[in-house]
Design an enzyme around this catalytic site. Structure first.
Site, PDB file in Angstrom:
ATOM      1  N   GLU A   1       5.218  10.043   3.421  1.00 38.71           N
ATOM      2  CA  GLU A   1       4.827   8.701   2.972  1.00 38.71           C
ATOM      3  C   GLU A   1       3.994   8.762   1.694  1.00 38.71           C
ATOM      4  OE1 GLU A   1       3.244   4.488   4.799  1.00 38.71           O
ATOM      5  OE2 GLU A   1       2.469   6.330   5.675  1.00 38.71           O
TER       6      GLU A   1
ATOM      7  N   ASP B   1       0.798  -1.221   0.000  1.00 38.07           N
ATOM      8  CA  ASP B   1       0.000   0.000   0.000  1.00 38.07           C
ATOM      9  C   ASP B   1       0.834   1.275   0.000  1.00 38.07           C
ATOM     10  OD1 ASP B   1      -2.471   1.633   0.456  1.00 38.07           O
ATOM     11  OD2 ASP B   1      -1.418   2.047   2.329  1.00 38.07           O
TER      12      ASP B   1
ATOM     13  N   ASP C   1       4.833   0.688   4.007  1.00 40.13           N
ATOM     14  CA  ASP C   1       4.873  -0.586   4.713  1.00 40.13           C
ATOM     15  C   ASP C   1       4.712  -1.709   3.703  1.00 40.13           C
ATOM     16  OD1 ASP C   1       2.199  -0.451   3.989  1.00 40.13           O
ATOM     17  OD2 ASP C   1       1.565   0.289   5.949  1.00 40.13           O
TER      18      ASP C   1
ATOM     19  N   TYR D   1      -7.767   2.685   6.726  1.00 43.55           N
ATOM     20  CA  TYR D   1      -8.627   2.999   5.585  1.00 43.55           C
ATOM     21  C   TYR D   1     -10.078   2.735   5.970  1.00 43.55           C
ATOM     22  CZ  TYR D   1      -4.534   3.511   2.618  1.00 43.55           C
ATOM     23  OH  TYR D   1      -3.353   3.947   2.062  1.00 43.55           O
TER      24      TYR D   1
END
Length: 621
Positions: free
Chosen positions: A570, A162, A165, A323
């Site tokens: 990120e 995703d 990670d 999410y």
């Protein structure tokens, strides 16, 4: 000498003019000699002598046909002469120096597009192809989903990690694949011109191949669906090795990666996955077998979502921390629209155009987040997708009223993006704050830029010069100007003069929050905690994750290039997918801007003949 005329009167005969038979014969002979003394022409001779002997013609036997030698010689001669002339002309053309106009250098959007797509190569899980083109990545997650006895899946190898990670969250991943497919369907010619069409289709297939493993895609009905592979729970100080507690290269993962499934209340996830599969089936329509497989899977998973109502992230689901889905009605419209385009089955169109469906999805609510298109809320995208149907096919009754509503709402959303209406704040540098100052704003701005550009292209293709915001008329150029300001901000036209797309320009984030990019590929395997030193290092990442769009600045245009602060550094699949879509929409020369593929998305849609409205009630006095 006189004789008697039988009709009456005398008959006189002149003896002086008479002649004997011998005299007449002699005179005729004299005439014959006179006539014969002149030369006779060919016709006269033929009268006297009959047909003369003609000259014998010569023929050439070609095996299958016999032709006159004269015709044959002329034909061959003509061909040889023509060949010599053509060769002479070709020689002149090739030897004469020509001045080719130089190909213009690619624009910034095209350059950025190449890089943004490459991010997906860096996020691949599974056995990587040789042409993956990211030197510091290797095979990983090869045991995902294996060894689970009694499970409905055989293996879950593949897909995409995703973000920074190594978790595979299927909800945002499916949204990312849908966005890539949508951009290919609309702008395949631009991808082709940039030399990226084959690449982006390979990226989409990498995702859809994985999705087909996450449920029984060959069945007509299912009871289970995989929602996540890996875990990131660090609540209450948990030190269990997982994808968030550990800082390891994906290739070195040695901890357990649990599989999360959903067997009830997966409507949002199922409908989003249906959208991903259905849209991809249009991308791969020329591969009929694979496209058919994708359509069947989309139908099955969408029906599962319709019968098992609920949010996939409800309750104590771990996904709610990362999410969380706010509702599933928007996914019902979004997934149903893609299924209608993929199949042409009006059952889906009937379903998604019910006013109650639009009402539940919030089409008439307004509110601070109305018009914000994201991995969570698909309403703005779904409304634009269905406005396309009205603009180009105009199905009429009984769909016209709700489609007109979607079209009007799309226009309102576009108005809200314009600074004159103050619906959303902007930073001093010009970035629209669609998430109202919360972290990670760039993904929302990129999504809005894509929708605005695409809507402008729809209007141009429909020969409509613009749209109304109240009494004011705005041209489609206003939409593209808005989109350019947002993408230009991301690419470096901001107060910090920093590109938030890694590898683009000379100044970009060097401490990206990403495990694989931050740990060197030096044949040393760092264990779960062993990688922490790389996480906390102040040095730039040893590996450049080219094409990653980081989370972005804060509401004051401030940015901290710190690896441990994921709210700044990120990248995510969902964010990059929206950026790719916006970049390809804006890419190319100015005169090419606005050219969409009007027809491919309608390939499976049969001709629509509007049903006449019901007759009025009988008149009563």
């Amino acid at each position: 000498m006189y004789g008697r005329d039988p009709w009456g009167g005398p008959l006189e005969i002149n003896t002086a003019d008479s002649a004997t038979d011998d005299d007449r014969s002699r005179n005729l002979n004299d005439l014959d000699r006179a006539a014969l003394s002149r030369p006779l022409d060919e016709t006269q001779q033929s009268w006297l002598l009959g047909p003369t002997e003609q000259k014998k013609k010569k023929y050439v036997d070609l095996g299958c046909i016999i032709v006159s030698r004269k015709i044959f010689v002329w034909t061959v001669g003509t061909i040889v002469a023509a060949a010599l002339l053509a060769g002479f002309i070709t020689l002149i053309v090739k030897t004469v120096p020509r001045h080719h106009p130089k190909t213009p250098p690619p624009d910034n959007y095209t350059i950025a597009l190449h890089k943004a797509l490459k991010f997906f190569n860096a996020q691949k899980s599974g056995k990587l192809p040789r042409h993956n083109n990211v030197s510091w990545r290797g095979n990983s997650g090869l045991q995902d989903g294996k060894g689970e006895t009694g499970s409905f899946y055989k293996d879950l190898v593949g897909g995409y990690y995703d973000a920074g990670d190594a978790i595979k969250f299927n909800f945002p991943m499916a949204y990312a694949m849908t966005m890539l497919s949508w951009s290919v369907i609309e702008y395949s010619e631009k991808y082709e011109a940039a030399g990226e069409l084959v690449h982006v289709k390979e990226l989409i297939k990498w995702g859809t191949d994985y999705f087909l493993k996450t449920f029984n895609s060959t069945a007509d009905s299912i009871d289970d669906l995989v929602s996540q592979v890996g875990s990131g729970n660090t609540d209450e100080g948990s030190t269990d090795p997982n994808d968030h507690y550990c800082w390891m290269r994906p290739e070195d993962m040695d901890y357990k990666r649990p599989v999360t499934t959903c067997n009830g209340g997966c409507s949002d996830l199922a409908a989003e996955m249906a959208a991903a599969l259905a849209s991809a089936s249009i991308v791969f329509k020329d591969n009929k077998e694979y496209s058919k497989k994708l359509v069947h899977g989309a139908k099955t998973v969408y029906q599962f979502g319709r019968t098992r109502r609920g949010r996939y992230s409800a309750g104590k689901a771990e996904s709610s921390k990362f999410y969380n889905s706010s509702m599933y009605w928007d996914e019902f419209i979004w997934g149903g629209a893609w299924l209608y385009y993929a199949t042409g089955n009006v059952t889906y169109l009937d379903l998604i155009t019910k006013p109650t469906m639009a009402k539940h999805a919030g089409a008439f609510w307004g509110g601070p987040y109305y018009g914000v298109f994201s991995w969570d809320n698909k309403l703005a995208g779904a409304q634009l997708l269905l406005s396309r149907l009205r603009l180009f096919l105009s199905p009429g009754y009984p769909y016209e009223e709700i489609l007109r509503t979607f079209h009007n709402q799309t226009s309102i959303v576009m108005c809200s993006y314009l600074p004159v209406f103050n619906k959303f704040n902007r930073t001093n540098g010009g970035l629209i704050e669609l998430n109202h100052g919360d972290p990670q704003p760039l993904q929302y701005a990129a999504n809005a830029a894509f929708l605005a550009t695409l809507y402008g292209d729809y209007l141009d293709a429909a020969d409509t010069p613009g749209w109304y915001c109240g009494p004011n008329f705005y041209s489609t150029n206003v939409l593209r100007d808005f989109a350019r300001t947002q993408i230009d901000y991301i690419l470096g036209k901001n107060p910090r003069k920093m590109s938030y797309l890694v590898g683009f320009g000379t100044k970009y984030p060097k401490h990206v929050h990403h495990r694989g990019a931050s740990i060197p590929k030096n044949k040393v395997k760092y264990n779960c905690k062993g990688g922490w030193k790389w996480r906390d290092s102040k040095k730039p990442n040893p590996n450049t994750i080219e094409g990653a769009m980081v989370a972005g600045p804060d509401k004051h245009d401030g940015f901290h290039d710190v690896r441990t602060n994921y709210n700044y550094t990120e990248p995510t699949l969902a964010g990059n997918a929206g950026l790719v879509a916006a970049l390809v929409a804006l890419s190319g020369e100015e005169e090419a801007t606005g050219k969409i593929d009007k027809n491919t998305i309608f390939s499976a849609v049969p001709p629509l003949f509007p049903t006449p409205p019901p007759p009025p009630a009988p008149w009563r006095p």
